[in-house]
Design a protein around this motif. Structure first.
Motif, PDB file in Angstrom:
ATOM      1  N   TYR A   1       0.751  -1.236  -0.029  1.00 52.20           N
ATOM      2  CA  TYR A   1      -0.098  -0.212  -0.131  1.00 52.20           C
ATOM      3  C   TYR A   1       0.933   1.367   0.147  1.00 52.20           C
ATOM      4  O   TYR A   1       1.216   1.853   1.050  1.00 52.20           O
ATOM      5  N   PRO A   2       1.207   1.749  -1.100  1.00 54.72           N
ATOM      6  CA  PRO A   2       1.989   2.688  -1.175  1.00 54.72           C
ATOM      7  C   PRO A   2       1.404   4.018  -0.645  1.00 54.72           C
ATOM      8  O   PRO A   2       0.058   4.197  -1.039  1.00 54.72           O
ATOM      9  N   GLY A   3       1.805   4.807   0.149  1.00 55.23           N
ATOM     10  CA  GLY A   3       1.443   6.035   0.743  1.00 55.23           C
ATOM     11  C   GLY A   3       1.993   7.279   0.449  1.00 55.23           C
ATOM     12  O   GLY A   3       2.987   7.238  -0.410  1.00 55.23           O
ATOM     13  N   GLY A   4       1.931   8.250   1.421  1.00 55.08           N
ATOM     14  CA  GLY A   4       2.563   9.313   1.104  1.00 55.08           C
ATOM     15  C   GLY A   4       4.198   9.401   1.657  1.00 55.08           C
ATOM     16  O   GLY A   4       4.626   8.409   1.926  1.00 55.08           O
ATOM     17  N   GLU A   5       4.762  10.591   1.373  1.00 53.36           N
ATOM     18  CA  GLU A   5       6.245  10.572   1.788  1.00 53.36           C
ATOM     19  C   GLU A   5       6.424  11.045   3.021  1.00 53.36           C
ATOM     20  O   GLU A   5       5.927  11.877   3.696  1.00 53.36           O
ATOM     21  N   LYS A   6       7.506  10.371   3.903  1.00 55.21           N
ATOM     22  CA  LYS A   6       7.753  10.789   5.335  1.00 55.21           C
ATOM     23  C   LYS A   6       8.639  12.002   5.232  1.00 55.21           C
ATOM     24  O   LYS A   6       9.283  12.357   4.336  1.00 55.21           O
ATOM     25  N   LYS A   7       8.872  12.532   6.245  1.00 52.42           N
ATOM     26  CA  LYS A   7       9.834  13.574   6.534  1.00 52.42           C
ATOM     27  C   LYS A   7      11.181  13.287   6.186  1.00 52.42           C
ATOM     28  O   LYS A   7      12.024  14.009   5.683  1.00 52.42           O
ATOM     29  N   ASP A   8      11.833  12.074   6.279  1.00 48.92           N
ATOM     30  CA  ASP A   8      13.063  11.726   6.190  1.00 48.92           C
ATOM     31  C   ASP A   8      13.266  11.247   4.707  1.00 48.92           C
ATOM     32  O   ASP A   8      14.198  10.747   4.476  1.00 48.92           O
ATOM     33  N   GLY A   9      12.233  11.305   3.877  1.00 51.19           N
ATOM     34  CA  GLY A   9      12.478  11.073   2.246  1.00 51.19           C
ATOM     35  C   GLY A   9      11.923   9.458   2.104  1.00 51.19           C
ATOM     36  O   GLY A   9      11.707   9.103   0.865  1.00 51.19           O
ATOM     37  N   GLY A  10      11.655   8.872   2.996  1.00 54.16           N
ATOM     38  CA  GLY A  10      11.146   7.410   3.150  1.00 54.16           C
ATOM     39  C   GLY A  10       9.438   7.260   2.653  1.00 54.16           C
ATOM     40  O   GLY A  10       8.968   8.492   2.562  1.00 54.16           O
ATOM     41  N   ILE A  11       9.257   5.995   2.305  1.00 48.38           N
ATOM     42  CA  ILE A  11       7.552   6.067   1.920  1.00 48.38           C
ATOM     43  C   ILE A  11       6.888   5.749   2.974  1.00 48.38           C
ATOM     44  O   ILE A  11       7.203   4.511   3.775  1.00 48.38           O
ATOM     45  N   ARG A  12       5.917   6.416   3.380  1.00 44.25           N
ATOM     46  CA  ARG A  12       4.916   5.766   4.436  1.00 44.25           C
ATOM     47  C   ARG A  12       3.884   4.862   3.941  1.00 44.25           C
ATOM     48  O   ARG A  12       3.035   5.108   2.693  1.00 44.25           O
ATOM     49  N   ARG A  13       3.733   3.789   4.470  1.00 45.75           N
ATOM     50  CA  ARG A  13       2.927   2.736   3.991  1.00 45.75           C
ATOM     51  C   ARG A  13       1.855   2.462   4.983  1.00 45.75           C
ATOM     52  O   ARG A  13       2.059   2.403   6.149  1.00 45.75           O
ATOM     53  N   ARG A  14       0.431   1.919   4.330  1.00 46.99           N
ATOM     54  CA  ARG A  14      -0.477   1.670   5.337  1.00 46.99           C
ATOM     55  C   ARG A  14       0.097   0.419   5.985  1.00 46.99           C
ATOM     56  O   ARG A  14       0.467  -0.612   5.496  1.00 46.99           O
ATOM     57  N   ASP A  15      -0.047   0.334   7.289  1.00 44.14           N
ATOM     58  CA  ASP A  15       0.115  -0.835   8.173  1.00 44.14           C
ATOM     59  C   ASP A  15      -1.038  -1.748   8.105  1.00 44.14           C
ATOM     60  O   ASP A  15      -1.774  -1.724   9.166  1.00 44.14           O
ATOM     61  N   TRP A  16      -1.060  -2.587   7.146  1.00 42.09           N
ATOM     62  CA  TRP A  16      -2.411  -3.388   7.041  1.00 42.09           C
ATOM     63  C   TRP A  16      -2.075  -4.572   8.028  1.00 42.09           C
ATOM     64  O   TRP A  16      -2.925  -5.271   8.457  1.00 42.09           O
ATOM     65  N   ALA A  17      -0.768  -4.716   8.471  1.00 41.20           N
ATOM     66  CA  ALA A  17      -0.636  -6.338   9.166  1.00 41.20           C
ATOM     67  C   ALA A  17      -1.197  -5.787  10.367  1.00 41.20           C
ATOM     68  O   ALA A  17      -1.834  -6.650  11.319  1.00 41.20           O
TER      69      ALA A  17
END
Ligand code: MN
Length: 267
Positions: free
Chosen positions: A184-200
């Protein structure tokens, strides 16, 4: 125009007490993989010309990989050869990851961006003969999207690269493939990484799900969902999950092969 890849589920009925090992994202990190497999009791032999692997375990354990065979790491051609020979031996399999999907399209000459390590993998592939490249392409196109392990005396297990929440198990929807390889691709985090939906975190399914794709400094186990991607290629570690023993083996990366913003394998 034929599709580059046909999503599929591979079902495997396991014998009672069968030994099963599952390894996180490979990304060409063959040195760490071979150390881990040695620890797990496998005997791996590579032919003198490097072209073939022989994979053997005296207890006939089965070996599965969560995909992302290549890109960014040092031994991408060998990683492809290893998976090809594992699949051919019948002693295991690998699900398709987003990097594998992209590699298939690149080999077929489709327009893809060569970033994120793909360019290096394609350069390595030039050392393979045209016949071997066809063989490796066929192997990649034959990788299942999900593997269903049916255990006679225990819960079923789904192996997938990205995400397989309840409503995407066994690929019932068109979008199930995208979830399987990208999660689940999400928005960008402050550190440049990708925030993903925590489906687990929301998972309430009966089946155990084992996946990779989202590198974490430590393996994550939540609600019967196991994330085995511990970022070996980013200088973290490679993780092998012994399903039947509910235990783990780990090998620290020998190098940081690629710097990932916001990822520190040492934390
Ligand atoms: Mn990956």
């Amino acid at each position: 125009m034929p599709t580059h890849y046909q999503p599929s589920v591979q079902k495997r009925q396991l014998a009672p007490g069968a030994g099963v090992d599952i390894v996180g994202d490979l990304h060409g990190c063959m040195d760490e993989l071979l150390v881990l497999l040695d620890q797990a009791g496998y005997q791996i032999r590579q032919s003198p010309d490097g072209a073939r692997y022989r994979i053997y375990h005296s207890e006939r354990r089965l070996l599965f990989l969560v995909g992302d065979i290549t890109d960014r790491g040092p031994h991408n051609l060998d990683a492809l050869r290893f998976v090809r020979d594992l699949v051919a031996s019948g002693a295991g399999s690998c699900v398709v990851g987003n990097h594998d999907d992209k590699l298939i399209r690149a080999i077929l000459g489709r327009p893809v961006m060569h970033g994120n390590g793909l360019g290096g993998t394609l350069e390595e592939l030039e050392a393979a003969s045209p016949e071997e490249r066809v063989e490796l392409l066929k192997m990649l196109q034959g990788l299942p999207t999900q593997i269903l392990l049916q255990r006679p005396d225990d819960r079923e297990v789904i192996i997938v690269h990205g995400a397989a929440p309840e409503h995407h198990q066994l690929l019932p929807q068109k979008s199930s493939y995208e979830r399987a390889i990208y999660a689940y691709p999400g928005g960008e985090k402050k550190d440049g990484g990708i925030r993903r939906r925590d489906w687990a975190a929301d998972y309430q399914g009966e089946r155990v799900v084992v996946h990779g794709h989202e590198p974490q400094p430590r393996r994550l186990v939540k609600n019967r969902v196991y994330n085995l991607d511990t970022g070996c290629v980013f200088g973290g570690r490679m993780t092998l999950f012994q399903l039947d023993k509910d235990s783990f083996l780990e090998q620290k990366a020998f190098h940081t092969y690629h710097q990932k913003k916001g990822f520190s394998g040492t934390s």
